[in-house]
Design a protein around this motif. Structure first.
Motif, PDB file in Angstrom:
ATOM      1  N   UNK A   5       0.602  -1.613   0.047  1.00 53.71           N
ATOM      2  CA  UNK A   5       0.164  -0.002  -0.021  1.00 53.71           C
ATOM      3  C   UNK A   5       0.702   1.246  -0.067  1.00 53.71           C
ATOM      4  N   UNK A   6      -0.119   1.816  -0.654  1.00 60.52           N
ATOM      5  CA  UNK A   6       0.905   3.534  -0.480  1.00 60.52           C
ATOM      6  C   UNK A   6       1.222   3.683   1.275  1.00 60.52           C
ATOM      7  N   UNK A   7       2.654   4.485   1.404  1.00 62.46           N
ATOM      8  CA  UNK A   7       2.801   4.268   2.544  1.00 62.46           C
ATOM      9  C   UNK A   7       3.547   6.056   2.832  1.00 62.46           C
ATOM     10  N   UNK A   8       3.461   6.903   3.937  1.00 60.55           N
ATOM     11  CA  UNK A   8       3.845   7.924   3.620  1.00 60.55           C
ATOM     12  C   UNK A   8       4.675   8.512   5.282  1.00 60.55           C
ATOM     13  N   UNK A   9       6.115   8.692   5.195  1.00 60.30           N
ATOM     14  CA  UNK A   9       6.824   9.463   6.605  1.00 60.30           C
ATOM     15  C   UNK A   9       6.094  10.766   6.874  1.00 60.30           C
ATOM     16  N   UNK A  10       6.419  10.662   8.204  1.00 62.30           N
ATOM     17  CA  UNK A  10       5.672  11.571   8.408  1.00 62.30           C
ATOM     18  C   UNK A  10       6.352  13.454   9.205  1.00 62.30           C
ATOM     19  N   UNK A  11       7.805  12.969   9.323  1.00 56.43           N
ATOM     20  CA  UNK A  11       8.774  13.753  10.030  1.00 56.43           C
ATOM     21  C   UNK A  11      10.130  13.223   9.452  1.00 56.43           C
ATOM     22  N   UNK A  12      10.369  13.923   8.414  1.00 56.92           N
ATOM     23  CA  UNK A  12      11.599  12.835   7.511  1.00 56.92           C
ATOM     24  C   UNK A  12      12.855  13.880   8.615  1.00 56.92           C
ATOM     25  N   UNK A  13      12.695  15.167   9.151  1.00 56.19           N
ATOM     26  CA  UNK A  13      12.794  16.464   9.475  1.00 56.19           C
ATOM     27  C   UNK A  13      13.815  15.735  11.355  1.00 56.19           C
ATOM     28  N   UNK A  14      13.493  14.406  11.200  1.00 50.67           N
ATOM     29  CA  UNK A  14      13.415  14.165  13.060  1.00 50.67           C
ATOM     30  C   UNK A  14      13.427  12.905  13.147  1.00 50.67           C
ATOM     31  N   UNK A  15      14.275  11.594  13.650  1.00 48.50           N
ATOM     32  CA  UNK A  15      14.125  10.575  14.372  1.00 48.50           C
ATOM     33  C   UNK A  15      12.570  10.114  14.828  1.00 48.50           C
ATOM     34  N   UNK A  16      11.583   9.354  15.095  1.00 47.42           N
ATOM     35  CA  UNK A  16      10.715   9.231  16.144  1.00 47.42           C
ATOM     36  C   UNK A  16       9.558   8.427  15.611  1.00 47.42           C
ATOM     37  N   UNK A  17       9.249   7.242  16.370  1.00 46.62           N
ATOM     38  CA  UNK A  17       9.225   6.311  16.705  1.00 46.62           C
ATOM     39  C   UNK A  17       8.393   5.573  17.970  1.00 46.62           C
ATOM     40  N   UNK A  18       7.657   4.403  17.866  1.00 41.90           N
ATOM     41  CA  UNK A  18       6.183   4.172  18.751  1.00 41.90           C
ATOM     42  C   UNK A  18       5.277   5.176  19.097  1.00 41.90           C
ATOM     43  N   UNK A  19       4.141   5.421  17.506  1.00 38.90           N
ATOM     44  CA  UNK A  19       3.636   6.397  17.726  1.00 38.90           C
ATOM     45  C   UNK A  19       2.263   6.136  17.954  1.00 38.90           C
ATOM     46  N   UNK A  20       1.593   6.830  19.171  1.00 37.33           N
ATOM     47  CA  UNK A  20       0.685   6.476  20.006  1.00 37.33           C
ATOM     48  C   UNK A  20      -0.074   7.744  19.174  1.00 37.33           C
ATOM     49  N   UNK A  21      -1.563   7.294  18.309  1.00 34.99           N
ATOM     50  CA  UNK A  21      -2.461   8.477  17.888  1.00 34.99           C
ATOM     51  C   UNK A  21      -3.701   8.541  18.526  1.00 34.99           C
ATOM     52  N   UNK A  22      -4.512   9.863  19.059  1.00 36.64           N
ATOM     53  CA  UNK A  22      -5.582   9.687  19.157  1.00 36.64           C
ATOM     54  C   UNK A  22      -6.438  10.990  18.272  1.00 36.64           C
ATOM     55  N   UNK A  23      -7.509  11.552  18.070  1.00 33.85           N
ATOM     56  CA  UNK A  23      -8.270  12.038  17.584  1.00 33.85           C
ATOM     57  C   UNK A  23      -9.315  13.252  18.224  1.00 33.85           C
ATOM     58  N   UNK A  24      -8.408  14.300  18.206  1.00 31.10           N
ATOM     59  CA  UNK A  24      -9.133  15.156  19.540  1.00 31.10           C
ATOM     60  C   UNK A  24      -9.536  16.631  19.331  1.00 31.10           C
ATOM     61  N   UNK A  25     -10.580  17.303  19.565  1.00 24.45           N
ATOM     62  CA  UNK A  25     -11.382  18.085  19.238  1.00 24.45           C
ATOM     63  C   UNK A  25     -11.168  18.115  17.770  1.00 24.45           C
ATOM     64  N   UNK A  26     -11.349  17.108  16.911  1.00 24.29           N
ATOM     65  CA  UNK A  26     -11.566  16.541  15.334  1.00 24.29           C
ATOM     66  C   UNK A  26     -10.306  16.254  14.613  1.00 24.29           C
ATOM     67  N   UNK A  27      -9.465  16.705  15.115  1.00 22.70           N
ATOM     68  CA  UNK A  27      -7.742  16.641  15.361  1.00 22.70           C
ATOM     69  C   UNK A  27      -7.239  15.805  15.225  1.00 22.70           C
ATOM     70  N   UNK A 285       9.127  -3.076  15.556  1.00 22.26           N
ATOM     71  CA  UNK A 285       8.119  -2.663  14.638  1.00 22.26           C
ATOM     72  C   UNK A 285       6.985  -2.520  15.825  1.00 22.26           C
ATOM     73  N   UNK A 286       6.575  -1.171  15.610  1.00 22.89           N
ATOM     74  CA  UNK A 286       5.332  -0.525  16.745  1.00 22.89           C
ATOM     75  C   UNK A 286       3.733   0.626  16.066  1.00 22.89           C
ATOM     76  N   UNK A 287       2.834   0.709  16.562  1.00 22.13           N
ATOM     77  CA  UNK A 287       2.075   1.427  15.896  1.00 22.13           C
ATOM     78  C   UNK A 287       1.203   1.449  16.887  1.00 22.13           C
ATOM     79  N   UNK A 288       0.577   1.852  15.345  1.00 26.67           N
ATOM     80  CA  UNK A 288      -1.388   3.184  17.105  1.00 26.67           C
ATOM     81  C   UNK A 288      -1.975   2.624  15.430  1.00 26.67           C
ATOM     82  N   UNK A 289      -3.289   1.972  15.484  1.00 29.54           N
ATOM     83  CA  UNK A 289      -4.068   2.145  14.006  1.00 29.54           C
ATOM     84  C   UNK A 289      -5.711   3.005  14.937  1.00 29.54           C
TER      85      UNK A 289
END
Ligand code: FUB
Length: 336
Positions: A5-27, A285-289
């Protein structure tokens, strides 16, 4: 069969890992850990290569595949936390009554992972830490599920995450020792695998509200997955709800998969269903859905941009799809 599938790198400027992700106030807000490289990077089985001295918060304007990503900067650092030793690993954040609670694992001055809580008035921080770790907390990789007005923390990780040093929430040896695959406290062969944990949080969100319970993943016959099963739990719990079912998802560590199991309630048991993502470049390997505007997304990391350095990981996102039975369609981890 895994699909590309098509994937997108989110932050090419820095190394970050282990994303936890939530929608707060529609964002969409991302709470990652922050990878570092310096003279103290030593790659070993106990994770000494994952240095991590602070947390940043990221947000995305609109569609995660195309929207502008903002790095809101450092929101808390080791030096802000009274009981700090080292290693701020995978955190998560949840909102309750207009406050945002960050839960993070960190080694104390005795090299033992405990959980801290830090509080903010906005999803992008800054976060103010509580002076003491959570009573009775241990191990790593927390993910908080809000369900029917209650908040549940899933946590735990093997080897460097120290989970093998605990039974029934009691330390059975110094957790700073034996953080390798040779630990005498790890089950082997057809013994049941060590489970992740789940615990309801106290109403003030600052403590465990009960004793943590094992999260048991069973096969189609109701038998717990075995210690030598490449699909058994290792770390990186993440639980979400879809169509009334609870999807418990996790990393298998040394077999490098993201897998999932489905249950009828927050505590499980969860029946093993399959692989979400095949191995990526890099050891972890580590993720959020999450669901966002009617589509589902997998956030994860790999080590392609750092040339395969396992301790320098980069955040990615792609769309996740389900078949008509609610089963996740497996994604290929390698893009080329
Ligand atoms: O980032 C440090 C550790 O590596 C995390 O806690 C694990 O899940 C693995 O990604």
């Amino acid at each position: 069969m895994a699909k590309k599938v098509v994937k997108r790198y989110l932050l090419p400027a820095d190394y970050m890992a282990d994303p936890s992700v939530h929608v707060f106030n529609g964002k969409i807000y991302i709470y990652p850990s922050h990878d570092w490289e310096d003279d103290s990077n030593v790659e070993d089985d106990s994770g000494d290569q994952y240095i991590m001295k602070d947390y940043h918060v990221l947000s995305i304007d609109g569609d995660p595949m195309t929207g502008t990503v903002t790095d809101h900067g450092k929101v808390i650092g080791l030096e802000d936390i009274a009981w700090h030793g080292r290693q701020l690993w995978d955190c998560d954040v949840q909102e309750k009554d207009g406050k945002y609670y960050m839960f993070f694992p960190m080694k104390d001055k005795n090299e033992v992972f405990r959980h801290g809580v830090a509080i903010a008035d906005r999803p992008e921080g800054p976060f103010i830490p509580q002076p003491e770790p959570v009573h009775g907390s241990y191990s790593i990789d927390m993910a908080i599920l809000k369900d029917n007005g209650e908040y549940y923390m899933y946590f735990g990780g093997l080897w460097g995450g120290q989970l093998q040093s605990y039974r029934d929430n009691i330390g059975i040896e110094d957790p700073a020792k034996n953080n390798t695959p040779d630990s005498p406290n790890l089950p082997h062969g057809d013994q049941p695998a060590l489970p992740s944990r789940v615990v309801k949080l106290s109403p003030d969100m600052l403590q465990f509200g009960e004793e943590p319970k094992p999260v048991v993943v069973v096969d189609e016959n109701g038998e717990p997955l075995k210690a030598d099963d490449p699909h058994r739990f290792f770390e990186a719990s993440w639980t979400f709800k879809k169509d009334g079912k609870y999807y418990f998802t996790y990393s298998t560590g040394d077999s490098h998969l993201l897998c999932y199991a489905v249950g009828d309630n927050v505590y499980g048991p969860f029946t093993y269903k399959g692989v979400i993502l095949t191995p990526v470049v890099g050891w972890t390997t580590h993720h959020a859905i999450i669901e966002f505007e009617g589509k589902w997304y997998l956030f994860h990391h790999d080590s392609v941009p750092s040339g395969g350095k396992s301790w320098l990981r980069s955040l990615k996102v792609c769309e996740l799809t389900f078949d008509e039975n609610g089963d996740i369609e497996t994604i290929e981890g390698i893009d080329e």
